[in-house]
Design a protein around this motif. Structure first.
Motif, PDB file in Angstrom:
ATOM      1  N   PHE A 107       1.235  -1.214  -0.044  1.00  0.00           N
ATOM      2  CA  PHE A 107      -0.052   0.255   0.044  1.00  0.00           C
ATOM      3  C   PHE A 107       0.865   0.996  -0.388  1.00  0.00           C
ATOM      4  CE2 PHE A 107      -2.137   3.496   2.326  1.00  0.00           C
ATOM      5  CZ  PHE A 107      -3.281   2.972   1.947  1.00  0.00           C
ATOM      6  N   VAL A 108       1.772   1.109   1.106  1.00  0.00           N
ATOM      7  CA  VAL A 108       2.542   2.433   0.981  1.00  0.00           C
ATOM      8  C   VAL A 108       3.603   2.833  -0.408  1.00  0.00           C
ATOM      9  CG1 VAL A 108       4.720   3.336   2.688  1.00  0.00           C
ATOM     10  CG2 VAL A 108       2.558   2.023   3.276  1.00  0.00           C
ATOM     11  N   ASP A 109       3.983   1.753  -1.072  1.00  0.00           N
ATOM     12  CA  ASP A 109       4.814   1.987  -2.068  1.00  0.00           C
ATOM     13  C   ASP A 109       4.086   1.990  -3.609  1.00  0.00           C
ATOM     14  OD1 ASP A 109       6.845   0.611  -1.351  1.00  0.00           O
ATOM     15  OD2 ASP A 109       6.684  -1.185  -2.088  1.00  0.00           O
ATOM     16  N   ALA A 110       2.550   2.305  -3.280  1.00  0.00           N
ATOM     17  CA  ALA A 110       2.187   1.964  -3.867  1.00  0.00           C
ATOM     18  C   ALA A 110       1.223   3.760  -4.456  1.00  0.00           C
ATOM     19  CB  ALA A 110       0.634   1.225  -4.110  1.00  0.00           C
ATOM     20  N   VAL A 111       1.638   4.292  -3.443  1.00  0.00           N
ATOM     21  CA  VAL A 111       0.569   5.447  -2.759  1.00  0.00           C
ATOM     22  C   VAL A 111       1.150   6.716  -3.143  1.00  0.00           C
ATOM     23  CG1 VAL A 111       0.919   6.104  -0.173  1.00  0.00           C
ATOM     24  CG2 VAL A 111      -1.405   6.494  -0.624  1.00  0.00           C
ATOM     25  N   GLY A 112       0.580   7.647  -4.152  1.00  0.00           N
ATOM     26  CA  GLY A 112       0.905   9.673  -3.765  1.00  0.00           C
ATOM     27  C   GLY A 112      -0.478   9.811  -3.277  1.00  0.00           C
ATOM     28  N   VAL A 113       0.055  10.709  -2.172  1.00  0.00           N
ATOM     29  CA  VAL A 113      -0.896  11.944  -1.131  1.00  0.00           C
ATOM     30  C   VAL A 113      -0.522  12.597  -2.202  1.00  0.00           C
ATOM     31  CG1 VAL A 113      -0.821  13.028   0.686  1.00  0.00           C
ATOM     32  CG2 VAL A 113      -0.020  10.187   0.855  1.00  0.00           C
ATOM     33  N   HIS A 114      -2.116  13.401  -2.470  1.00  0.00           N
ATOM     34  CA  HIS A 114      -2.320  14.550  -2.746  1.00  0.00           C
ATOM     35  C   HIS A 114      -3.466  15.661  -1.764  1.00  0.00           C
ATOM     36  CE1 HIS A 114      -1.228  13.388  -6.914  1.00  0.00           C
ATOM     37  NE2 HIS A 114      -1.314  12.434  -6.494  1.00  0.00           N
ATOM     38  N   LEU A 115      -2.700  16.519  -1.604  1.00  0.00           N
ATOM     39  CA  LEU A 115      -3.869  17.607  -0.263  1.00  0.00           C
ATOM     40  C   LEU A 115      -4.018  18.922  -0.976  1.00  0.00           C
ATOM     41  CD1 LEU A 115      -0.729  16.970   2.210  1.00  0.00           C
ATOM     42  CD2 LEU A 115      -2.761  15.795   1.886  1.00  0.00           C
ATOM     43  N   ILE A 116      -5.421  19.056  -0.430  1.00  0.00           N
ATOM     44  CA  ILE A 116      -5.906  19.925  -1.066  1.00  0.00           C
ATOM     45  C   ILE A 116      -6.212  21.024   0.135  1.00  0.00           C
ATOM     46  CG2 ILE A 116      -8.247  20.560  -2.752  1.00  0.00           C
ATOM     47  CD1 ILE A 116      -6.691  17.905  -3.906  1.00  0.00           C
ATOM     48  N   PRO A 135       8.506  10.440   6.906  1.00  0.00           N
ATOM     49  CA  PRO A 135       9.444  10.828   5.173  1.00  0.00           C
ATOM     50  C   PRO A 135       9.919  10.014   4.452  1.00  0.00           C
ATOM     51  CG  PRO A 135      10.656  10.113   7.293  1.00  0.00           C
ATOM     52  CD  PRO A 135       9.387   9.694   7.467  1.00  0.00           C
ATOM     53  N   GLY A 136       9.734  10.698   2.514  1.00  0.00           N
ATOM     54  CA  GLY A 136       9.843  10.371   1.560  1.00  0.00           C
ATOM     55  C   GLY A 136       8.551   9.722   0.950  1.00  0.00           C
ATOM     56  N   THR A 137       7.663  10.395   1.845  1.00  0.00           N
ATOM     57  CA  THR A 137       6.557  10.429   1.563  1.00  0.00           C
ATOM     58  C   THR A 137       5.895  11.291  -0.121  1.00  0.00           C
ATOM     59  OG1 THR A 137       5.534   9.234   3.451  1.00  0.00           O
ATOM     60  CG2 THR A 137       3.124  10.327   1.433  1.00  0.00           C
ATOM     61  N   ASP A 138       5.873  10.870  -1.402  1.00  0.00           N
ATOM     62  CA  ASP A 138       6.068  11.512  -2.458  1.00  0.00           C
ATOM     63  C   ASP A 138       3.525  12.724  -2.299  1.00  0.00           C
ATOM     64  OD1 ASP A 138       5.182  12.245  -4.874  1.00  0.00           O
ATOM     65  OD2 ASP A 138       4.293  10.514  -5.444  1.00  0.00           O
ATOM     66  N   VAL A 139       4.306  13.772  -1.735  1.00  0.00           N
ATOM     67  CA  VAL A 139       3.251  14.577  -1.123  1.00  0.00           C
ATOM     68  C   VAL A 139       2.929  15.688  -2.404  1.00  0.00           C
ATOM     69  CG1 VAL A 139       1.913  16.053   0.036  1.00  0.00           C
ATOM     70  CG2 VAL A 139       2.977  14.309   0.910  1.00  0.00           C
ATOM     71  N   THR A 140       1.863  15.976  -3.074  1.00  0.00           N
ATOM     72  CA  THR A 140       1.353  17.014  -4.011  1.00  0.00           C
ATOM     73  C   THR A 140       0.134  17.848  -3.958  1.00  0.00           C
ATOM     74  OG1 THR A 140       1.971  15.812  -5.537  1.00  0.00           O
ATOM     75  CG2 THR A 140       0.746  17.777  -6.192  1.00  0.00           C
ATOM     76  N   TRP A 141       0.475  18.899  -3.414  1.00  0.00           N
ATOM     77  CA  TRP A 141      -0.870  20.326  -3.042  1.00  0.00           C
ATOM     78  C   TRP A 141      -1.553  20.553  -4.564  1.00  0.00           C
ATOM     79  CZ3 TRP A 141       3.640  18.874   0.105  1.00  0.00           C
ATOM     80  CH2 TRP A 141       3.428  18.898   1.060  1.00  0.00           C
ATOM     81  N   HIS A 142      -2.601  20.596  -4.020  1.00  0.00           N
ATOM     82  CA  HIS A 142      -3.776  21.514  -4.463  1.00  0.00           C
ATOM     83  C   HIS A 142      -4.445  22.534  -4.521  1.00  0.00           C
ATOM     84  CE1 HIS A 142      -3.328  18.333  -8.084  1.00  0.00           C
ATOM     85  NE2 HIS A 142      -2.628  17.386  -6.092  1.00  0.00           N
TER      86      HIS A 142
END
Ligand code: SAH
Length: 363
Positions: A107-116, A135-142
């Motif tokens: 799950f952790v390997d597959a996840v891309g986090v998107h924060l609105i 740490p190391g989590t892939d996070v994108t803000w929108h």
């Protein structure tokens, strides 16, 4: 001319163009790029204005993390998927969820986090929280949900929809009017528009409601629920929407302001107090079903957390807790689940692809 406060700006706007809708007032008060309540501050926690469930206890985010893991398995454990949070506050829920999800490394390997997130100040907080705990989590803000890339997704929203602007309509002798914010001398006051032809958003049953009745609509919330549902229907996924509100559309003025954990005058000090209104879950669920998702629930928060195993989680934490920590865990448990506290006022609406079974907590 530059304005010294949001009040100055609104006064100038109202003097120039006339009264504004409650929705425009609420939007400016919460998210104006310079003076908005959320724009420059972190309002959460004991020292702030209000406390939310993820800030009450790590257990809340952990259980939602496990809820995500189960839903990810239900949709076939895709190798990449988006974990989206609407209005993530300090990032606490997401950090606790991802920590709990570590028990499922795929799950952790597959996840891309998107924060609105609209607030630059809170984005900074979220970045810090996630960098330090996961740490190391892939996070994108929108700025809005629409820019989240296509693909399977899980969506979490705790106390997000209550912050989206409401329009208010009030029944007068001559029919329904829109409630507006205008000026009287140096004060903001509520006014009514001219009576309107039928307002489609007002349920027919309320057409002849007693004079003075008030009805709230929330077009921005319906649009987000619709967009999330469309994605779920197209790519697979699920959403958990947690908020306080009512299960059936009903008349009532629920707009409220809170400052330093106390109720505050809604029209006083715009931008300095939190403004929210109850979520109309019936309308939200209808918008989601129009978008193609299946709505599950409504489940009271206390029941939802109980079914997800809050008691077991509390017991596990208690085993390694000092006496003081033990008291905190017990108090947090009660606060999240007790009907006198957050247990019934807060409710959970889940969305899934129409072919999926009920998600955990909604069975
Ligand atoms: N979910 C968090 C925070 C709730 S407060 C918690 O439970 O602790 C509401 C959150 O929504 C804040 O992060 C706020 O900045 C964000 N928010 C409010 N209106 C928004 C909007 N229109 N667009 C994006 N984020 C918004």
């Amino acid at each position: 001319m530059s304005d010294a406060s949001l009040f100055d700006l609104l006064r100038r706007r109202i003097e120039a163009d006339g009264p504004i809708t409650v929705a425009r007032y609420m939007e400016a008060a919460l998210t104006h790029p310079k003076f908005g309540y959320y724009t420059g501050r972190d309002p959460l926690g004991q020292d702030g204005d209000f406390t939310t469930a993820p800030e009450v206890s790590q257990m809340f985010g952990e259980l939602l993390g496990l809820w995500c893991v189960v839903n990810w398995q239900q949709i076939g454990a895709p190798e990449t998927f988006h974990l989206v949070e609407l209005g993530p506050g300090r990032g606490t829920l997401m950090a606790d969820a991802l920590r709990a999800a570590k028990l499922m490394p795929d799950f952790v390997d597959a996840v891309g986090v998107h924060l609105i997130e609209a607030s630059p100040a809170l984005r900074e907080k979220q970045k810090f929280t996630l960098e330090t705990t996961v740490p190391g989590t892939d996070v994108t803000w929108h700025d809005s949900f629409d820019s989240v890339p296509e693909g399977p997704l899980l969506v979490l929203a705790n106390e997000f929809f209550d912050a989206l602007p409401v329009r208010q309509y009030q029944r007068a002798d001559a029919g329904w009017c829109e409630r507006l914010v205008g000026l009287e001398g140096d004060e903001l006051v509520f006014l009514l528009s001219m009576p309107m032809a039928r307002v489609p958003a007002i349920p027919e049953a309320l057409e002849e409601a007693p004079v003075g009745s008030l009805f709230e609509t929330r077009p921005a919330a319906d649009a987000v629920a619709y967009a999330v549902a469309q994605r779920i229907a197209r790519f697979g996924g699920a959403a958990a929407i947690i908020d306080y509100g009512h299960g059936e559309s009903a008349a009532g003025d629920t707009l409220q302001a809170v400052k330093a954990h106390q109720y505050h005058d809604v029209l006083k000090d715009p931008g300095e107090a939190d403004l929210t209104a109850h979520v109309d879950f019936q309308t939200l669920a209808e918008a989601a079903e129009d978008g193609g998702a299946k709505a599950h629930g409504l489940v009271p928060q206390g029941e939802f957390l109980d079914r997800l195993g809050l008691a077991e989680r509390a017991r596990a934490l208690l085993q390694n807790a000092t006496p003081d920590q033990g008291k905190e865990i017990e108090a947090a448990y009660k606060r999240l689940i007790d009907p006198e506290e957050m247990g019934t006022l807060f409710k959970v609406l889940c969305l899934t692809h129409p072919d999926m079974p009920s998600p955990p907590g909604c069975e």
